[in-house]
Motif scaffolding. Structure first.
Motif, PDB file in Angstrom:
ATOM      1  N   ALA A  24       0.791  -1.173  -0.188  1.00 25.66           N
ATOM      2  CA  ALA A  24      -0.068   0.064   0.206  1.00 25.66           C
ATOM      3  C   ALA A  24       0.755   1.353   0.041  1.00 25.66           C
ATOM      4  O   ALA A  24       0.645   2.176  -0.978  1.00 25.66           O
ATOM      5  N   VAL A  25       1.800   1.269   0.784  1.00 24.23           N
ATOM      6  CA  VAL A  25       2.835   2.643   0.561  1.00 24.23           C
ATOM      7  C   VAL A  25       3.489   2.623  -0.421  1.00 24.23           C
ATOM      8  O   VAL A  25       3.589   3.837  -1.070  1.00 24.23           O
ATOM      9  N   VAL A  26       3.935   1.637  -1.075  1.00 24.36           N
ATOM     10  CA  VAL A  26       4.609   1.599  -2.332  1.00 24.36           C
ATOM     11  C   VAL A  26       3.756   2.145  -3.390  1.00 24.36           C
ATOM     12  O   VAL A  26       4.182   3.170  -4.161  1.00 24.36           O
ATOM     13  N   SER A  27       2.577   1.598  -3.422  1.00 25.83           N
ATOM     14  CA  SER A  27       1.732   2.042  -4.690  1.00 25.83           C
ATOM     15  C   SER A  27       1.108   3.412  -4.144  1.00 25.83           C
ATOM     16  O   SER A  27       1.106   4.314  -5.372  1.00 25.83           O
ATOM     17  N   SER A  28       1.006   3.899  -2.921  1.00 24.58           N
ATOM     18  CA  SER A  28       0.109   5.313  -2.763  1.00 24.58           C
ATOM     19  C   SER A  28       1.418   6.369  -2.973  1.00 24.58           C
ATOM     20  O   SER A  28       1.087   7.392  -3.129  1.00 24.58           O
ATOM     21  N   ARG A  29       2.697   6.007  -2.116  1.00 29.10           N
ATOM     22  CA  ARG A  29       3.448   6.953  -1.870  1.00 29.10           C
ATOM     23  C   ARG A  29       4.689   6.822  -2.836  1.00 29.10           C
ATOM     24  O   ARG A  29       5.434   7.993  -3.144  1.00 29.10           O
ATOM     25  N   GLY A  30       5.078   5.871  -3.420  1.00 32.98           N
ATOM     26  CA  GLY A  30       6.040   5.316  -4.284  1.00 32.98           C
ATOM     27  C   GLY A  30       7.466   5.717  -3.722  1.00 32.98           C
ATOM     28  O   GLY A  30       8.527   5.676  -4.332  1.00 32.98           O
ATOM     29  N   THR A  31       7.692   5.745  -2.422  1.00 29.84           N
ATOM     30  CA  THR A  31       8.924   5.930  -1.746  1.00 29.84           C
ATOM     31  C   THR A  31       8.740   5.384  -0.198  1.00 29.84           C
ATOM     32  O   THR A  31       7.677   5.073   0.051  1.00 29.84           O
ATOM     33  N   LEU A  32       9.880   4.862   0.200  1.00 29.83           N
ATOM     34  CA  LEU A  32      10.117   4.024   1.491  1.00 29.83           C
ATOM     35  C   LEU A  32      10.763   5.094   2.379  1.00 29.83           C
ATOM     36  O   LEU A  32      11.294   4.637   3.424  1.00 29.83           O
ATOM     37  N   ALA A  33      11.207   6.224   2.093  1.00 27.60           N
ATOM     38  CA  ALA A  33      12.084   7.160   2.299  1.00 27.60           C
ATOM     39  C   ALA A  33      11.357   7.356   4.117  1.00 27.60           C
ATOM     40  O   ALA A  33      10.334   7.971   4.299  1.00 27.60           O
ATOM     41  N   GLY A  34      12.412   7.145   4.844  1.00 29.24           N
ATOM     42  CA  GLY A  34      11.963   7.426   6.307  1.00 29.24           C
ATOM     43  C   GLY A  34      11.150   6.315   6.946  1.00 29.24           C
ATOM     44  O   GLY A  34      10.616   6.460   8.240  1.00 29.24           O
ATOM     45  N   PHE A  35      10.715   5.373   6.270  1.00 30.64           N
ATOM     46  CA  PHE A  35       9.669   4.454   6.935  1.00 30.64           C
ATOM     47  C   PHE A  35      10.711   3.241   7.791  1.00 30.64           C
ATOM     48  O   PHE A  35      11.724   3.000   7.277  1.00 30.64           O
ATOM     49  N   ARG A  36       9.948   2.642   8.672  1.00 34.17           N
ATOM     50  CA  ARG A  36      10.703   1.644   9.448  1.00 34.17           C
ATOM     51  C   ARG A  36       9.723   0.411   9.009  1.00 34.17           C
ATOM     52  O   ARG A  36       8.335   0.155   9.338  1.00 34.17           O
ATOM     53  N   VAL A  37      10.489  -0.623   8.267  1.00 32.12           N
ATOM     54  CA  VAL A  37      10.036  -1.999   7.781  1.00 32.12           C
ATOM     55  C   VAL A  37      10.205  -3.033   8.880  1.00 32.12           C
ATOM     56  O   VAL A  37      11.390  -3.367   9.067  1.00 32.12           O
ATOM     57  N   GLN A  38       9.241  -3.647   9.585  1.00 31.87           N
ATOM     58  CA  GLN A  38       9.612  -4.406  10.499  1.00 31.87           C
ATOM     59  C   GLN A  38       9.262  -5.780  10.344  1.00 31.87           C
ATOM     60  O   GLN A  38       7.892  -6.065  10.359  1.00 31.87           O
ATOM     61  N   CYS A  39      10.162  -6.608  10.204  1.00 33.20           N
ATOM     62  CA  CYS A  39       9.658  -8.352   9.936  1.00 33.20           C
ATOM     63  C   CYS A  39       8.719  -8.597   9.022  1.00 33.20           C
ATOM     64  O   CYS A  39       7.991  -9.344   9.263  1.00 33.20           O
ATOM     65  N   VAL A  40       9.181  -8.122   7.840  1.00 33.27           N
ATOM     66  CA  VAL A  40       8.283  -8.341   6.543  1.00 33.27           C
ATOM     67  C   VAL A  40       8.954  -9.059   5.634  1.00 33.27           C
ATOM     68  O   VAL A  40      10.379  -8.444   5.330  1.00 33.27           O
ATOM     69  N   ASP A  41       8.693 -10.180   5.311  1.00 33.40           N
ATOM     70  CA  ASP A  41       9.416 -10.895   4.154  1.00 33.40           C
ATOM     71  C   ASP A  41       9.269 -10.040   2.774  1.00 33.40           C
ATOM     72  O   ASP A  41       8.381 -10.016   2.006  1.00 33.40           O
ATOM     73  N   LEU A  42      10.586  -9.414   2.240  1.00 29.78           N
ATOM     74  CA  LEU A  42      10.567  -9.010   1.269  1.00 29.78           C
ATOM     75  C   LEU A  42      11.375  -9.734   0.117  1.00 29.78           C
ATOM     76  O   LEU A  42      11.620  -8.928  -0.988  1.00 29.78           O
TER      77      LEU A  42
END
Length: 377
Positions: A24-42
């Motif tokens: 949802a974040v990638v789709s709506s914002r197009g950026t991960l700048a400043g985010f904290r991604v916690q325990c997600v299998d990427l």
């Protein structure tokens, strides 16, 4: 019907804790700048990671392809890699579920993640390893964050009492009825998450959506394995048999600790916030009981909890004092005369109108609600 606090999905809007939130974040914002991604299998999101700006982002225990990890590091992100050798995930984004801690119970309790985490704790505590100490701290902080997200906006009542209270006893049934009454009154029940009175209160909250006969029948089934001594395996299996027969229980919270490793967590709390540090766990449980605490008969641990709760009420360090209800006059005035001291502490202070002693457990919900109304007036 399984319910959960309505706010459970709400958390810091810079935190990403599921793959759905990541997408949802990638789709709506197009950026991960400043985010904290916690325990997600990427592992399967390499394309998105390569295409997104990760400036200032932090990835905590997120599996990803090496080229994706190199790219986000080049952006200036911090990447804390998964630690596969541990029996727990220090970066976890959510509280434990009973099925998770008791996985592999069919092989015996000693093979469950709960028991393996305790064994790791015992070993590393003895070693004095600073790395292990750091991992425990990171884990406990992640648990506190998840607990705050779950409970935000709810009215939480803590139920404290001894771990030795046996299934099948009148006192166990009374503690269960207390948990049910509190849940039906709209409170989220929180306990120390262990056996005895704690399990009974979580069981009662679990039973809240069912008719009254369900709790009686559940107590009868559980009485066949009255204690976690000598067999945690049999004790836990009995609880899961009850859950399987009545699968749509209500939400409640257990907050146990591996510090008391001989006490397993109970399976009736829908969410389990298990800590390595007992001091963090004790303070966190009481601090989050914003609608008051009911203290059932117990020994040293319960006495400690009474005064751990009385101290911020005395100094009003958390704001207005919260209700405290002690159950069983003979226990708290004769066997362990805690009530006279609590009364003496409260005299001429605002907490004086927020403490009560009742004889019978059935009186506790009404007393708690009465004290809460005093608190609001």
């Amino acid at each position: 019907m399984q319910t959960s606090p309505a706010h459970a999905a709400h958390h810091n809007d810079r935190e990403i804790e599921t793959l759905e939130e990541f997408d949802a974040v990638v789709s709506s914002r197009g950026t991960l700048a400043g985010f904290r991604v916690q325990c997600v299998d990427l592992t399967d999101r390499t394309k998105e990671l390569l295409a997104s700006d990760a400036t200032g982002a932090v990835f905590l225990g997120c599996p990803m392809r090496e080229n994706a990890a190199a790219k986000v590091r080049a952006d200036g992100a911090l990447v804390f890699p998964p630690l596969p050798g541990l029996p727990f995930d220090p970066y976890r984004g959510h509280l434990y579920r009973p099925d998770e801690l008791f996985a592999a119970l069919d092989k015996g309790y000693e093979e469950t993640p709960d028991a393996l985490a305790y064994a790791w704790f015992q070993q590393t505590k003895t070693d004095g390893d600073i790395y292990a100490s750091m991992l425990r701290s990171v884990h406990d902080d992640a648990i506190s964050d998840a607990l705050d997200e779950l409970l935000r906006g709810t009215r939480v009542v803590g139920v404290m009492g001894g771990h030795a209270l046996g299934r099948g006893t009148d006192a166990y049934g009374g503690a269960a009825r207390l948990g049910r009454a509190l849940a039906r009154a709209g409170f989220t029940v929180a306990t120390g998450g262990g056996p005895g009175a704690m399990e009974a209160a979580n069981l009662g909250a679990y039973a809240a959506p069912y008719d009254d006969t369900m709790l009686d029948e559940a107590c009868e089934l559980l009485a066949k394995s009255p204690s976690f001594v000598p067999s945690v395996t049999d004790w836990a299996r009995a609880a899961f048999e009850v859950r399987a027969r009545w699968p749509k229980g209500n939400t409640s919270v257990g907050i146990p600790t591996w510090f008391y490793g001989h006490q397993p967590p109970n399976a009736f709390a829908s969410h389990i916030a298990k800590y390595f540090a007992n001091a963090t766990r004790e303070d966190g449980l009481l601090a989050r009981s914003n609608a008051g605490v009911v203290f059932l008969p117990g020994a040293a641990g319960t006495v400690q909890e009474i005064f751990d709760n009385a101290t911020p009420n005395y100094y009003e360090s958390r704001g207005e004092p919260t209700p405290m209800v002690l159950v069983n006059r003979a226990h708290w005035t004769e066997r362990l005369p805690t009530w006279p001291l609590l009364q003496a502490l409260a005299r001429d202070r605002s907490m004086e109108s927020r403490i009560a002693l009742v004889d019978r457990i059935e009186e506790a919900p009404e007393a708690l609600i009465r004290l809460a109304h005093v608190n609001e007036s």
